[in-house]
Design a protein around this motif. Structure first.
Motif, short mmCIF file in Angstrom:
data_model
loop_
_atom_site.label_atom_id
_atom_site.label_comp_id
_atom_site.label_asym_id
_atom_site.label_seq_id
_atom_site.Cartn_x
_atom_site.Cartn_y
_atom_site.Cartn_z
N THR A 29 -4.98 0.49 10.20
CA THR A 29 -3.90 -0.01 9.35
C THR A 29 -4.10 0.34 7.89
O THR A 29 -3.44 -0.19 7.02
N ASP A 73 5.30 -7.77 9.23
CA ASP A 73 4.32 -7.28 10.19
C ASP A 73 4.00 -8.31 11.26
O ASP A 73 3.77 -7.98 12.42
N ASN A 95 5.37 -4.38 5.93
CA ASN A 95 4.00 -4.72 6.27
C ASN A 95 3.29 -5.19 4.99
O ASN A 95 2.76 -4.40 4.22
N GLN A 113 0.66 -7.08 4.96
CA GLN A 113 -0.75 -7.22 5.30
C GLN A 113 -1.13 -8.58 5.89
O GLN A 113 -2.19 -8.70 6.51
N ASN A 160 -3.65 -7.86 9.54
CA ASN A 160 -3.13 -6.84 10.44
C ASN A 160 -4.01 -6.57 11.65
O ASN A 160 -3.52 -6.29 12.75
N GLN A 203 -3.11 -8.16 14.69
CA GLN A 203 -1.78 -7.86 15.19
C GLN A 203 -1.74 -6.57 16.01
O GLN A 203 -0.97 -6.46 16.96
N LEU A 230 1.43 0.31 12.43
CA LEU A 230 2.65 -0.24 13.02
C LEU A 230 3.72 0.82 13.24
O LEU A 230 4.46 0.76 14.24
N GLU A 284 7.90 1.63 8.42
CA GLU A 284 6.89 0.66 8.02
C GLU A 284 6.68 0.81 6.51
O GLU A 284 6.13 1.82 6.05
#
Length: 394
Positions: free
Chosen positions: A29, A195, A223, A225, A232, A235, A240, A283
């Motif tokens: 990420t 996100d 996103n 964070q 992230n 997740q 993403l 994203e």
């Protein structure tokens, strides 16, 4: 069937994924080489052959307008946060740090397009002609949204995480069924979420239906964070934007603190959808500089060093520097914008202080279109209970 002993975690094992998964998530990420950027944090305009054409019309005046949007939206956000701290709003959802992601996307929308927000898209609301005063009723408890979604092309705020992805997909499918894809009057839909919402089933169901029906919808993931207090790496194991590949449509990552890049990528994605090549996932890689909401304390789960690092990528500062150093814009312009932001803050405060204080019966209003005996009974019981306390009827 017996379970092997090595599958059973120790009682005192720390919660969460294994360390190697966390590290992989952190690497996955990171901003990475695929990040689309047109304006660096230092305010330098860099060439991007794939997207430069989509902002070829953005001259000095247009960039000044984008800067003004971001400054005014930030000031309104800061004033609303102060109002909540002073007890005038029950809650506020700050957007600090995400101004470029929202203004860039919001200004890419055309009049016939439709936007579906979550609950943080105050900047997109601004771009769609929704005055900041119209947002306050939601957070003061006096209404569910004071604007007309049809007239503004901006749906009411969605509090349920990710639910707007289903609504947006359905609306976009309707655009296709009604023949509003292709041609000069073509339309598209843009759906905004964070996100954390990507872990919700509604988002993935929206992806599936949009892909199957080639719905003209741009899924715009900010996103920032942190999904409230979850980073992230809790997740996803991959960036993403790469999730779009699994559904069969394009995914792209843009510098969410670069308003010029967000505008360019959003224009490209919306045109793809209007032409019948949707859906698209964007994203916007950004950062939430404030709390998730005013009921949140981010110091409990993130480090101050992280915040200081992202301050160097401030979306407003990079545009200001470019305007001054690259385009020779003088102080008069910035003084004018500062005066406009002061006026907006004063108007927002005056409006909020003049709003009615909602009574306890307000939570039962407009729940159903038709009267409900069950709801009426619940309301009467609650109001009787409320009135039983000293001063409760006031």
């Amino acid at each position: 069937m017996s379970v092997p002993h090595d599958w059973i975690p120790a009682v005192d094992a720390p919660p969460g994924p294994p360390r190697e998964h966390v590290l992989a998530g952190l690497r996955g990420t990171d901003e990475g080489p695929d990040l689309v950027q047109l304006l660096t944090p230092e305010g330098e305009r860099i060439a991007c052959p794939a997207y430069d054409a989509h902002v070829a019309d953005v001259d000095t005046a247009a960039l000044q307008a984008l800067y003004r949007d971001m400054v005014l939206v930030r000031r309104a956000d800061r004033e609303a946060t102060a109002l909540q701290r002073q007890g005038e709003l029950g809650l506020w959802v700050p957007l600090l740090g995400q101004e470029a992601a929202q203004i860039g996307a919001g200004r890419a929308l055309r009049a016939g397009d439709m936007a579906f927000p979550s609950y943080r898209e105050h900047g997109v609301a601004w771009c769609r002609g929704v005055d900041p005063t119209e947002l306050l009723g939601i957070f003061r408890g006096t209404d569910h949204g004071g604007w007309d979604p049809v007239a503004t092309g901006f749906h009411l705020y969605t509090i349920v995480i990710g639910n707007q992805c289903l609504n947006a997909t359905g609306y976009a499918m309707g655009q296709r069924f009604d023949g509003r894809v292709g041609g000069p009057e073509a339309e598209a839909t843009m759906c905004f979420f964070g996100d954390g919402a990507t872990s919700q089933g509604d988002v993935h169901e929206g992806f599936v239906w949009a892909a199957v029906y080639d719905a003209p919808v741009v899924f715009y993931c900010q996103n920032n964070q942190w999904a409230i207090s979850e980073p992230n790496e809790r997740q996803t194991r991959v960036p993403l934007y790469r999730r779009a590949q699994g559904y069969g449509f394009p995914g792209i990552r843009v510098d969410g603190n670069d308003v010029l890049a967000c505008l360019a990528v959003s224009r490209w994605a919306l045109e793809e959808c209007r032409s019948g090549n949707g859906p698209v996932l964007i994203e916007a890689f950004t950062y939430r500089m404030d709390a998730h909401t005013t009921s949140d304390d981010p110091s409990r789960y993130r480090l101050a060093d992280e915040l200081e690092l992202w301050k160097l990528k401030d979306p407003l500062e990079r545009v200001r520097v470019h305007l001054v150093r690259g385009l020779g814009v003088g102080n008069d312009f910035f003084d004018e914008v500062a005066a406009d932001s002061d006026a907006l803050a004063a108007r927002l405060r005056a409006h909020c202080l003049a709003m009615p204080q909602p009574g306890p019966e307000r939570i039962f209003s407009h729940v159903y279109a038709e009267p409900s005996p069950e709801l009426d009974a619940q309301r009467d019981a609650y109001l009787a209970y409320h009135a039983s306390f000293e001063g409760g009827a006031e």
